[in-house]
Design an enzyme around this catalytic site. Structure first.
Site, PDB file in Angstrom:
ATOM      1  N   THR A 161      -1.189  26.416  28.225  1.00 10.88           N
ATOM      2  CA  THR A 161       0.192  26.282  27.769  1.00 10.88           C
ATOM      3  C   THR A 161       0.114  26.272  26.255  1.00 10.88           C
ATOM      4  O   THR A 161      -0.938  25.999  25.699  1.00 10.88           O
ATOM      5  CB  THR A 161       0.747  24.910  28.249  1.00 10.88           C
ATOM      6  OG1 THR A 161       0.818  24.903  29.664  1.00 10.88           O
ATOM      7  CG2 THR A 161       2.098  24.566  27.672  1.00 10.88           C
ATOM      8  N   GLY A 203      -1.711  20.824  29.960  1.00 11.21           N
ATOM      9  CA  GLY A 203      -2.585  20.293  31.001  1.00 11.21           C
ATOM     10  C   GLY A 203      -1.850  20.188  32.327  1.00 11.21           C
ATOM     11  O   GLY A 203      -0.843  20.885  32.539  1.00 11.21           O
ATOM     12  N   GLY A 228       0.578  19.673  34.805  1.00 11.20           N
ATOM     13  CA  GLY A 228       1.995  19.355  34.715  1.00 11.20           C
ATOM     14  C   GLY A 228       2.460  18.316  35.712  1.00 11.20           C
ATOM     15  O   GLY A 228       3.330  17.494  35.417  1.00 11.20           O
TER      16      GLY A 228
HETATM   17  N1  GLY Z   1       1.471  21.937  31.735  1.00  8.64           N
HETATM   18  C1  GLY Z   1       1.663  23.225  32.240  1.00  8.64           C
HETATM   19  C2  GLY Z   1       1.846  23.293  33.689  1.00  8.64           C
HETATM   20  O1  GLY Z   1       1.343  22.447  34.414  1.00  8.64           O
HETATM   21  O2  GLY Z   1       2.492  24.193  34.157  1.00  8.64           O
END
Ligand code: GLY
Length: 364
Positions: free
Chosen positions: A214, A266, A268
């Site tokens: 991300t 990381g 989510g």
């Molecule tokens: N932090 C990005 C996701 O888990 O999609």
């Protein structure tokens, strides 16, 4: 009747008393937080003298440089962050964001993004958006040109189409090959066959472990205004329609212009379960530094992690990083697992700095 009603009235009085006590408790907490905020505000620089600073995840070095330059040229602090992350959304070599991002389990790229503008306390986001490589720009339009905060899937695509965004196939050849290999080796009990090693591109083998990636980018300008954005292709090979934390205001990012901002990269799901970004900003409002607020969030998340996601020592087996800026310009990046680094541009230049970590990986 009287005998039956009296205990009920008594119970009602008891409950009213309880509610009063709870309300008094939360008023004490709110007034302590406001006291902490007033003390912090008293020490702030004058408008025009705040330290201009842009921070991002480690894939955002050029994003911080571009955002910083735009802020110095007078751009709005959110516009600057968005222009920064557009570099990574456009880059086919970053396989965690925008064009070239790894697809879902069906081989389709689905993007999530959100923006939050501190000075006006507005936000916009899109989730599971297909075919549009700059979801952060669409998220900004949701913020500015709708009465909504979040649009998903087909609705988000229709909205982007209405605003003239170009539709394109976001799946690059490299991302397709990586997806195909993942699909071929996933299951012994289906009709796909894993290719022999000599036919395998070494670049493809690197992705044997499912990556999350991300970009988060946050900035403070000389007026002390703060904004941020998070944009991602989400967890590689996710179920179609899975939405991560990035487009969820309060989970993947949050700004309170009087306090500071927090955003994340990381796993989510960990941020969705702990509403991490707004909670971390709340901790800063109560007087914690960016580093302490971020570490406290990581400890809470680690304590809430279910055993199937822990290693043999009970620590989360996934990674998560928070990027935090306080109103006075202080900043930190904190990661569950180190060593890790983040990107920053300020008066000292553009560079990577080390994140603070809760746990250190054993040296290989
Ligand atoms: N932090 C990005 C996701 O888990 O999609």
């Amino acid at each position: 009747m009287t005998q039956i009603n009296e205990p009920a009235v008594g119970r009602r009085r008891f409950l009213t008393g309880m509610t009063g006590a709870l309300a008094a408790g939360s008023m004490i907490q709110v007034s302590a937080e406001n006291g902490a905020l007033a003390a912090q505000s008293a020490k702030l620089p004058k408008p025009g003298e705040f330290p201009v600073r842009v921070i991002a995840s480690d894939n955002g070095l050029e994003a911080t440089r571009r955002a910083y330059d735009l802020i110095q040229q007078g751009a709005d602090v959110l516009d600057a962050c968005i222009a920064g992350v557009n570099i990574v959304e456009d880059d086919p070599n970053d396989m965690t964001v925008g064009y070239g991002g790894l697809p879902n389990e069906d081989g389709v790229v689905e993007l999530d993004a959100a923006v939050m503008h501190g000075p006006t306390h507005r936000a916009g986001s899109v989730a599971a958006l297909q075919k549009i490589k700059n979801p952060s720009k669409v998220a900004k339009l949701v913020m500015e040109q709708t009465d909504h905060v979040l649009l998903v899937g087909e609705g988000a695509l229709k909205f982007a189409r209405a605003h003239g965004f170009k539709e394109e196939d976001l799946l690059t050849e490299k991302a397709r090959k990586i997806w195909l290999y993942w699909r071929q080796k996933r299951d012994q009990d289906d009709d796909w066959i894993e290719p022999p090693d000599e036919l395998l591109d070494p670049e493809v083998k690197k992705y044997f472990k499912r990556p999350t990636g991300t970009i988060h980018c946050a900035a403070i300008d000389a007026r002390g205004d703060i904004s941020c954005t998070t944009t991602t292709s989400g967890l590689a090979f996710k179920l179609a329609g899975r939405v991560g934390d990035s487009p969820i205001v309060g989970a993947g990012l949050y700004v309170d212009n009087a306090v500071g901002s927090c955003g994340s990269t990381g796993r989510g799901e960990a941020n969705l379960l702990n509403l991490s970004s707004s909670t971390a900003v709340g901790l800063m409002r109560a007087g914690r530094s960016p580093k302490d607020a971020g570490l406290e969030m990581l400890r809470r998340i680690a304590a809430n992690t279910v055993p199937r996601l822990c290693d043999k020592d009970g620590r989360p087996n996934y990674d998560l990083t928070f990027y935090l800026i306080a109103k006075n310009g202080d900043y930190a990046a904190v990661s569950l697992w180190g060593p890790a680094k983040f990107a920053i541009t300020d008066a000292k230049g553009t560079r990577h700095e080390a994140s603070v970590s809760l746990y250190e990986r054993a040296a290989k």
